[in-house]
Enzyme design. Structure first.
Site, PDB file in Angstrom:
ATOM      1  N   SER A 106      -0.254 -41.622 -37.060  1.00  0.00           N
ATOM      2  CA  SER A 106       0.999 -41.651 -37.824  1.00  0.00           C
ATOM      3  C   SER A 106       1.437 -43.059 -38.197  1.00  0.00           C
ATOM      4  O   SER A 106       2.107 -43.252 -39.209  1.00  0.00           O
ATOM      5  CB  SER A 106       2.117 -40.912 -37.084  1.00  0.00           C
ATOM      6  OG  SER A 106       2.319 -41.462 -35.811  1.00  0.00           O
TER       7      SER A 106
ATOM      8  N   THR B 230       4.872 -37.321 -40.057  1.00  0.00           N
ATOM      9  CA  THR B 230       4.568 -37.843 -41.387  1.00  0.00           C
ATOM     10  C   THR B 230       5.603 -37.358 -42.394  1.00  0.00           C
ATOM     11  O   THR B 230       5.942 -38.054 -43.335  1.00  0.00           O
ATOM     12  CB  THR B 230       3.145 -37.426 -41.798  1.00  0.00           C
ATOM     13  OG1 THR B 230       2.246 -37.843 -40.772  1.00  0.00           O
ATOM     14  CG2 THR B 230       2.725 -38.064 -43.109  1.00  0.00           C
TER      15      THR B 230
ATOM     16  N   GLY C 131       3.859 -30.656 -42.849  1.00  0.00           N
ATOM     17  CA  GLY C 131       3.229 -31.025 -41.581  1.00  0.00           C
ATOM     18  C   GLY C 131       1.774 -30.611 -41.606  1.00  0.00           C
ATOM     19  O   GLY C 131       1.393 -29.688 -42.323  1.00  0.00           O
TER      20      GLY C 131
ATOM     21  N   GLY D   4      -0.481 -31.145 -38.422  1.00  0.00           N
ATOM     22  CA  GLY D   4      -1.160 -31.102 -37.130  1.00  0.00           C
ATOM     23  C   GLY D   4      -1.318 -29.748 -36.479  1.00  0.00           C
ATOM     24  O   GLY D   4      -2.270 -29.529 -35.740  1.00  0.00           O
ATOM     25  N   GLU D   5      -0.418 -28.824 -36.701  1.00  0.00           N
ATOM     26  CA  GLU D   5      -0.400 -27.627 -35.864  1.00  0.00           C
ATOM     27  C   GLU D   5      -1.132 -26.421 -36.445  1.00  0.00           C
ATOM     28  O   GLU D   5      -1.888 -25.742 -35.749  1.00  0.00           O
ATOM     29  CB  GLU D   5       1.047 -27.248 -35.543  1.00  0.00           C
ATOM     30  CG  GLU D   5       1.667 -28.230 -34.567  1.00  0.00           C
ATOM     31  CD  GLU D   5       3.163 -28.025 -34.426  1.00  0.00           C
ATOM     32  OE1 GLU D   5       3.883 -28.228 -35.426  1.00  0.00           O
ATOM     33  OE2 GLU D   5       3.601 -27.646 -33.337  1.00  0.00           O
TER      34      GLU D   5
END
Lengths: 759, 322
Positions: free
Chosen positions: A493, A534, A716, A718-719
């Site tokens: 990040s 981010t 987002g 990442g998940e």
């Protein structure tokens, strides 16, 4: 507040965003110079260790610490009595909330131990070995109780209760019924009964998933110094310095400003490094000894007492018409909370049917106490379990209809304006675009041949988080910018934030020097979680850039003796619009700040509302060895809407990492508890996480449907990539061998037994 | 981990004395230390003294026309990278290569691989005072037993974790042991003990003895061997079931065959393969043989799949050499 449509700038010719510069923390990391919590060494430092419960469920009858206290080299021994009492009060942790009374009893048990590995006593000594010796000298007398280890055990008639006075709160009302079920909630959309009546095909299945750990490689650690003036400093490995400050201050009964948390480099978190475990203990031990105290968990402690994410039981039912329209869906989600109330069934329920536009839906969620560590978030917490159920049912429906899995999904896809069962209506999302691209990938178009080989697909949704972020930046005389921000950097990040600031200011990525600051050096910033950094901290640094830009324009105007409106700022060059011969680069102007009024700093805090939900689709090819039950992943692809990929390499890394963890969850990973509730596989030898040797290169396809709620369209990242893999693997196994598996993990023994049953 | 004395003898003759056990003093041998460190960290053992044998000049591979001699502290990587072992004693090279990770093979020794302790999670779990630790119960019987023994179990149901052991037995290796009364040599096939023979140790090595050398006689011309290992996870894992096979076929007829299973019993499980000798090796015969080997298998609640796995390993192992 600006509307979302106005937030997205619609830039088409990015200069920095979308490129792949070397990350700012790269050299430190590859040369081993980056400082992690375990690297801390302070003058006069003591080492702390924790005595943990050997039982899964027991009453503590007495604790005798006298021998340990008398042991040479031991400086302090503490129990829960050394922690101030707490009220029954919920505190937000950024991604998930905690009850302070429970948090106190989790860091050091009071009255009862609720899981194997529950902390009971903490010791500080001159070195770690002495501290460990002292643990052996502590006598704890337990009255051992029967444990409950699954949601099935915990909800059975007459099951032992973790908390004797625990009652179920159902739909907001206390039922008064004593139970390990703490909460029952429900989402309803339309009329599910009526919906199923319209269905020609109804499929209903039940699923069980194992408890799994986040598997971050760096164990939890904390070093604390309680100074003589009452100021407390904590160095630790965390996803959020401010939540550690909040939790630590609360548990120590201190004003937050008296605690400073210094986040060290972090070796993974995945949601598991948000709650405090060691920080308050190190602080109290430091207070008692007047010395800094360092505590580092062993791998076994990490597995026994941190994380994990919930094992679950899910019942999922979906109805479709012969024309392939999903008309109704219903699910029951029962998730393990671990030893204290609260878990991720709620986000699971927000995700389970969200890739689809379904008129009639009902979802019931249950949070169930079991004698396992208090569960923690894990990468789209709750959603992976849920998608394993719903996407397997969808696969069965596609088979019944003879429909292509992508055509079927496209026919039913959720899109802008679709209402989710839990309430919200989708803004612009990229679900449909992911499915369209997935259908066109080389992977999906390729023919899969060979015996016992199969292909599976699955989709997943994660809503992502916004929350608070702060940043500031100062302009140096050489035109470079020092950026200070509050988001601990787990997945690159710093690079993604520096690049957004560079883009806003028309500078280069390497002109920005980003640094993650401690809690005294930057404004409040929530955790690096919810795939928000981010997006939200990116918003903050964009605003920092606008602030700096405005000030630089004013400085140029001053130099040129014109009004600010006369100065244009394009790609890092300032121009006097009245006299185009007057031009300065950002760096040139930076060198003249002294003569125009002094240094320039930009600052911003944000709490952006325009969170962009994320979708991904995964395609997996497997080969099943029908004589051993071994599932080999031949090929895996992920197609994901990221809004805008700031640094595509790190976006791809996140996508691959999520799929890798999802495959581990699918095939191997599970907590094995022995019948007495002790964890059998508390090491990475026996808890089987895949390594790079176990996986093929995971192919990534980035879809960019800009998030209208962010200047650069960021969602987002990442998940959501962890959400589809277990279902995709299960569907591929079915395609390969004609056996459907409804339980995770799909380990060789389980696959082999299913095959034997089939024959 | 407790505090201990660390000694570094350079003379083999000193080792038995250093290892001699006094009433309240326990000494253990350390070679690569891979398994030992885990035992220490898990508080499985709390020795007063570690006797490092790496200064004893036991790291060697010596080929002769009789066979090959390997010093006990020869690393697994040494074996894997020895061309003659790969060529002539293939099962051993393959077994060594199947162990854990490169980093571990670079440190772990052949002697240590034979003498490592079982991975049973009751044995390794501090909370369980199991039979093997002097307790009164094998917790695997009614417990979580999906990785436990399907043959030769009782009263304890561990599986032997060594990969090299089945290969050495299949290749008729002998093992040299040094003790207070000098040297003795034991066939690899007699090196391991079942729990019903001795609950507390898995090998015939006494606590004041040390393994010094392994010898494998040169196989008869035409002998081929292999080690096949099935792991739950593809990388860095122990065997759920494994088969070491040595086979000599002449004129299409099996002249000699050895099959030794790993990961399924408390010791490497030597199958009686005499039924195959004198026969043409066909898939049908091998399957029938595998069924015979496993016919007395006594799986526990959760590990019946290991019976199927073992048959698969036998079938694939033998057929790979035909």
């Amino acid at each position: 507040m600006a509307t979302q449509e106005e937030d997205y700038l619609g830039i088409t010719d990015y200069k920095v965003i979308g490129t792949r510069p070397i990350r700012h923390d790269g050299v430190d990391k590859v040369t081993g110079r980056a400082k992690y919590g375990a690297d801390i060494d302070l003058a006069g430092m003591l080492h702390g260790k924790v005595l943990r419960s050997p039982h899964a469920h027991a009453r503590i009858k007495s604790i005798d610490i006298s021998k340990a206290e008398a042991h040479p080299g031991v400086r302090s021994v503490i129990t829960v009595k050394d922690l101030p009492l707490q009220e029954d009060q919920i505190k937000d942790l950024g991604e998930g909330a905690a009850n302070l009374m429970d948090l106190r009893c989790n860091v050091l048990a009071e009255g009862k131990v609720l899981y194997h590995g529950h902390a009971v006593v903490a010791v500080a000594a001159t070195d770690a070995n002495v501290a460990e010796e002292a643990l052996d000298l502590i006598d704890v007398e337990y009255e051992v109780l029967s444990p409950v280890l699954t949601v099935h055990d915990a909800t059975a008639e007459g099951a032992p209760l973790l908390f004797e006075n625990q009652t179920t709160k159902s739909l907001g009302e206390d039922t008064g019924k004593k139970s390990n079920v703490t909460t029952h909630f429900q989402h309803k959309l339309g009329d599910v009964e009526a919906g199923f009546e319209k269905a020609d095909i109804v499929v209903e299945r039940e699923f069980d998933t194992a408890t799994v750990h986040q598997g971050y490689i760096e164990p939890q650690n904390a070093t604390a110094l309680w100074n003589a003036d009452g100021q407390v400093t904590v160095w630790c490995s965390t996803q959020g310095a401010f939540t550690v400050r909040e939790q630590t201050a609360q548990l120590l009964d201190l004003p937050v400003s008296q605690v400073k948390v210094v986040p060290m480099e972090i070796g993974g978190g995945f949601g598991g490094k948000i709650r405090v475990y060691l920080e308050p203990l190190a602080a109290v031990l430091s207070k008692k000894t007047g010395r800094p105290v360092k505590m580092v968990m062993s791998r076994t402690e990490v597995l026994q007492a941190t994380g994990p994410t919930a094992g679950s039981y899910i019942k999922c039912k979906m109805g479709v018409t012969n024309e392939g329209k999903i008309v109704a869906a219903q699910a029951t989600l029962m998730y393990e909370s671990g030893g204290f109330p609260g878990n991720w069934a709620a986000p699971g329920s927000m995700c389970i049917f969200s890739p689809y536009n379904i008129a009639d839906v009902q979802i019931d969620g249950y949070e169930v106490l079991v004698n396992k560590p208090q569960t923690m978030a894990y990468r789209a917490p709750g959603a992976t379990n849920a998608a394993f159920a719903s996407e397997t049912v969808i696969d069965e429906i596609c088979e019944a209809l003879g429909a292509d899995p992508f055509e079927f999904r496209l026919q039913n896809t959720s899109k802008e304006g679709t209402r989710r069962a839990d309430g919200p209506t989708f803004p612009r999302i990229g679900n449909e675009e992911c499915l369209q691209l997935a259908r066109e990938t080389d992977h999906y178009k390729s023919k899969l041949e060979g015996k016992a080989r199969g292909r599976g697909v699955a989709s997943g949704f994660w809503f992502n988080a916004g929350l608070k972020s702060s940043a500031s930046a100062s302009v140096n005389a050489d035109g470079k910018i020092s950026l200070v921000e509050g988001s601990t950097d787990i997945g690159g990040s710093r690079a993604a934030l520096a690049m957004q600031l560079a883009e806003t200011l028309g500078l280069k990525s390497e002109d920005i020097k980003p640094q993650v600051a401690d809690t005294d050096s930057v404004g409040e910033t929530d955790v690096t979680g919810g795939s928000r950094t981010t997006f939200a901290t990116g918003w903050a640094v964009h605003k920092v850039g606008l602030d700096i830009k405005a000030q630089m324009i004013e400085r140029a105007a001053k130099l040129w003796e014109v009004a600010a409106e006369e100065v244009s700022y394009v790609d890092g060059v300032l121009t006097n619009s009245a006299d185009a011969s007057k031009q300065m680069t950002f760096a040139e102007l930076a060198g003249k700040l002294g003569e125009t009024g002094g240094p320039v700093m930009g600052r911003a805090t944000v709490q952006p509302p325009g969170v962009g939900g994320a979708f991904s689709t995964v395609i997996v090819d497997v080969e099943v060895d029908t004589e051993t039950g071994k599932v080999e992943i031949l090929r895996a692809s992920i197609i994901q809407d990221v809004g805008k990929a700031i640094h595509p390499s790190y976006v791809e890394g996140q996508m691959q990492g999520g799929v890798a963890q999802g495959i581990g969850w699918a095939l191997n990973e599970e907590y094995v508890y022995r019948e007495d509730g002790t964890l059998a596989n508390g090491s990475l030898l026996d808890y089987r996480m895949p390594t790079c040797l176990d996986l093929p290169m995971i192919e990534t396809h980035i879809v960019e449907v800009p998030n209208p709620g962010h200047p650069y369209g960021v969602r987002g990242v990442g998940e959501v990539p962890i959400v589809p893999p277990p279902a995709a693997v299960a569907n591929a196994i079915y395609d390969a061998i004609g056996v459907r598996l409804f339980d995770l993990p799909m380990s060789p023994g389980r696959v082999l037994e299913a095959l034997l049953k089939k024959d | 981990m407790n505090a201990f004395e660390y000694v570094n003898p350079s003379n083999l003759q000193d080792v038995p004395q250093l290892l001699s056990q006094k009433r309240d003093r326990k000494s253990v041998v350390m070679a690569g230390g891979i398994d030992l460190l885990g035992e220490l960290k898990d508080n499985l053992i709390t020795p007063d003294r570690l006797v490092n044998i790496k200064a004893l000049d036991l790291r060697y591979i010596r080929h002769s026309k009789e066979g090959v001699r390997m010093g006990a502290t020869t690393t697994l990587s040494d074996l894997v990278s020895d061309e003659e072992i790969v060529k002539t004693y293939t099962a051993l090279a393959e077994a060594a290569e199947s162990v854990a990770s490169l980093q571990i093979r670079n440190v772990g020794t052949i002697g240590g691989n034979l003498c490592q302790r079982p991975r049973c999670w009751y044995f390794r779990g501090e909370e369980f005072h199991c039979l093997k630790k002097g307790g009164h119960k094998c917790f695997a019987v009614d417990g979580e037993n999906k990785y436990h023994a399907v043959m030769g179990g009782g009263p304890c149901h561990i599986v032997h974790p060594s990969d090299t052991a089945p290969a050495l037995i299949a290749l008729h290796a002998t093992i040299k042991i040094h003790g207070p009364n000098g040297e003795r040599t034991v066939p690899a096939a007699d090196f391991f003990l079942l729990p019903m023979e001795n609950l507390y140790q898995e090998t015939v090595v006494h606590s004041n003895e040390v393994v010094t050398e392994i010898f494998i006689p040169k196989p008869k011309a035409g002998t081929k061997s292999t080690y096949l290992k099935f792991k739950e996870k593809g990388s860095m894992d122990f065997a759920l079931a494994a088969a070491a096979v040595a086979l000599r076929v002449e004129g299409g007829v099996c002249k000699d065959v050895q099959v030794v299973l790993g990961g399924v019993a408390p010791k490497p499980w030597q199958a009686d393969a005499s039924a195959l000798v004198g026969q043409v090796v066909t898939e049908e015969r091998v399957v029938a043989f595998a069924n015979t080997v496993l016919k007395d298998a006594a799986p526990l609640r959760d590990n019946a799949f290991k019976v199927t796995l073992s048959k698969t390993m036998i079938k694939r192992g033998v057929l790979a050499l035909v």
